[in-house]
Design a protein around this motif. Structure first.
Motif, short mmCIF file in Angstrom:
data_model
loop_
_atom_site.label_atom_id
_atom_site.label_comp_id
_atom_site.label_asym_id
_atom_site.label_seq_id
_atom_site.Cartn_x
_atom_site.Cartn_y
_atom_site.Cartn_z
N UNK A 93 0.81 -1.23 0.00
CA UNK A 93 0.00 0.00 0.00
C UNK A 93 0.84 1.27 0.00
N UNK A 94 2.02 1.23 0.60
CA UNK A 94 2.84 2.45 0.67
C UNK A 94 3.34 2.89 -0.69
N UNK A 95 3.23 2.03 -1.69
CA UNK A 95 3.68 2.40 -3.03
C UNK A 95 2.61 3.14 -3.84
N UNK A 96 1.48 3.38 -3.24
CA UNK A 96 0.38 4.01 -3.98
C UNK A 96 -0.36 5.00 -3.09
N UNK A 97 -0.97 5.97 -3.73
CA UNK A 97 -1.88 6.87 -3.01
C UNK A 97 -2.91 7.40 -4.00
N UNK A 98 -3.98 7.92 -3.46
CA UNK A 98 -5.04 8.45 -4.33
C UNK A 98 -4.59 9.76 -4.95
N UNK A 99 -5.00 9.95 -6.18
CA UNK A 99 -4.73 11.21 -6.87
C UNK A 99 -5.82 12.20 -6.48
N UNK A 100 -5.43 13.44 -6.19
CA UNK A 100 -6.40 14.45 -5.76
C UNK A 100 -6.85 15.35 -6.90
N UNK A 101 -6.53 15.00 -8.12
CA UNK A 101 -6.95 15.82 -9.26
C UNK A 101 -5.81 16.68 -9.78
N UNK A 102 -6.15 17.52 -10.74
CA UNK A 102 -5.13 18.29 -11.46
C UNK A 102 -4.26 19.14 -10.53
N UNK A 103 -4.82 19.58 -9.42
CA UNK A 103 -4.05 20.45 -8.52
C UNK A 103 -3.10 19.66 -7.62
N UNK A 104 -3.10 18.37 -7.73
CA UNK A 104 -2.26 17.51 -6.89
C UNK A 104 -0.81 17.55 -7.40
N UNK A 105 0.07 18.20 -6.65
CA UNK A 105 1.48 18.29 -7.07
C UNK A 105 2.20 17.00 -6.68
N UNK A 106 2.80 16.36 -7.65
CA UNK A 106 3.47 15.08 -7.39
C UNK A 106 4.90 15.32 -6.90
N UNK A 107 5.34 14.49 -5.98
CA UNK A 107 6.71 14.57 -5.46
C UNK A 107 7.67 13.96 -6.49
N UNK A 108 8.99 14.19 -6.33
CA UNK A 108 9.95 13.65 -7.30
C UNK A 108 9.98 12.12 -7.37
N UNK A 109 9.41 11.47 -6.38
CA UNK A 109 9.37 9.99 -6.40
C UNK A 109 7.98 9.48 -6.76
N UNK A 110 7.16 10.33 -7.38
CA UNK A 110 5.79 9.94 -7.69
C UNK A 110 5.47 10.17 -9.17
#
Lengths: 263, 134
Positions: free
Chosen positions: B70-87
């Protein structure tokens, strides 16, 4: 028959593709996945979730929409279970068996919600209330299955139907009452596996046999109007804004574009 | 994961092998995070910057895969969701995929919720994206 290897989770992205597929298409993977979001949720809803009172018009619209969803789930249940008989390998047969269980559960929770809405005879009446476009789609899908046409069956069921359901349920869940929204959220989690299986299975095949794209494009042109019209109608009936409805087709259109069968 | 494991994987770069080897050689308790900007070979100015390491929290609230993943995934919060460099976002099912290391173009990641194998690419916008590798 060897059990799928379960590798050290810290190496998840470094593992080989065949080992990954063996694990994610296994019954064990399915069981541990669904346990996370179905445990303690009878009929897909936490028991403490309040039972909302719906206005008569809204209730009628919801009953009609859930009836249409039931037809889609029956089609997928009969499709997935029929496809087991001509699936190309053992891992695919097992995956389809898990999908058939998912579809059976979806049908059950939808019927249960219809009962909660006062439709005591839901099982006998949902088809009559359903969208005629979806009934035509179901007949076409089941013809592909009866002809043991693997490519056409995977495309119709796991790419077209599943991705349209995924998008429609997602849109619907954002405006639904709490019990319906929770039930749909649980279904959506299953649908992720189904759409992914379909696109990846077809993608691997089309990489080796690009000549089969033309046949799928022909089938797509036949199926598109049926499914798009069906889910457009359902969302319009639920009062979902026209500006949001293009989202319903986007996931599907992106998928067929990646597969090279758009147009 | 050992440096030997990494060498056997074609999509891991030599700089990272060097970095992991340093971590392996470090005293026990050496963290999973290497300070940003640290070089695999300080003698070489053109040496690629080692990848940053990320400690993945166990509970992201994502419950669609077995607990150990589970730690390898998370829900996307939509277009405003800024992804980290490891995502990176899975284009098939719109779930955010996470890695224990900074992602770079050419990396392979797996989306378990939809069973997809993906490759990380640099989009025209400069953002990292994932494309499906059937």
């Amino acid at each position: 028959m060897g059990a799928p290897m379960s590798l050290d989770p810290s190496e998840l992205h470094a593992r080989d593709h065949s080992g990954f597929l063996a694990e994610v298409q296994s019954f064990e993977f399915w069981f541990q996945s669904v346990e996370g979001y179905l445990h303690d949720r009878p009929y897909g809803v936490a028991p403490e979730t309040p039972m909302p009172e719906l206005e008569p018009e809204r209730r009628r619209a919801l009953v009609a929409t859930l009836s249409t969803y039931c037809v889609g789930e029956v089609a997928a249940l009969e499709g997935a279970s029929g496809m087991i008989g001509f699936a190309p390998n053992r891992a695919t047969k097992i995956f389809l068996a898990t999908q058939a269980v998912d579809e059976a559960r979806h049908l059950e929770v939808l019927l249960h919600r219809l009962h909660e809405l006062g439709e005591d005879d839901a099982e006998a009446t949902f088809e009559a209330r359903s969208n005629p476009h979806l009934l035509a789609f179901r007949d076409r899908l089941l013809r592909c299955v009866a002809e043991r046409d693997w490519l056409a069956s995977v495309f119709a069921q796991n790419v077209v139907l599943e991705s349209m359901e995924f998008a429609a349920f997602h849109s619907h869940s954002r405006t639904a009452d709490p019990r319906t929204a929770q039930m749909l959220a649980g279904i959506l989690k299953d649908e992720r596996r189904h759409i992914g299986f379909g696109e990846n299975d077809l993608g691997r095949h089309l990489r080796r046999h690009p000549e089969d794209r033309a046949r799928l494009q022909t089938l797509k042109r036949e199926l598109d109007p049926l499914v798009l019209a069906c889910f457009e109608d359902s969302l319009a009936r639920l009062g979902i804004a026209a500006s949001e409805r293009p989202d319903v087709g986007r996931l599907y259109l992106e998928s067929v574009a990646r597969l090279g069968i758009a147009g | 994961m050992t440096s030997e494991d990494l060498r056997s994987e074609a999509n891991f770069d030599p700089a990272e092998v060097a970095e992991v080897a340093e971590i392996e050689a470090a005293p026990s308790g050496g963290g999973h995070t290497v300070p940003a900007g640290r070089r695999a070979d300080p003698e070489r100015d053109d040496a690629p910057r080692p990848r940053r390491r990320f400690e993945l929290l166990d509970d992201t609230g994502f419950d669609e895969v077995p607990p150990k993943y589970r730690r390898f995934y998370r829900r996307w919060q939509g277009e405003a969701d800024a992804l980290a460099p490891n995502e990176v976002l899975c284009p098939v099912c719109k779930v955010v995929i996470r890695s224990a290391r900074e992602l770079r173009p050419g990396d392979r990641v797996y989306c378990m919720p939809c069973m997809s194998r993906l490759e990380v690419v640099r989009a025209e916008s400069g953002r990292l994206e994932a494309i499906v590798r059937y």
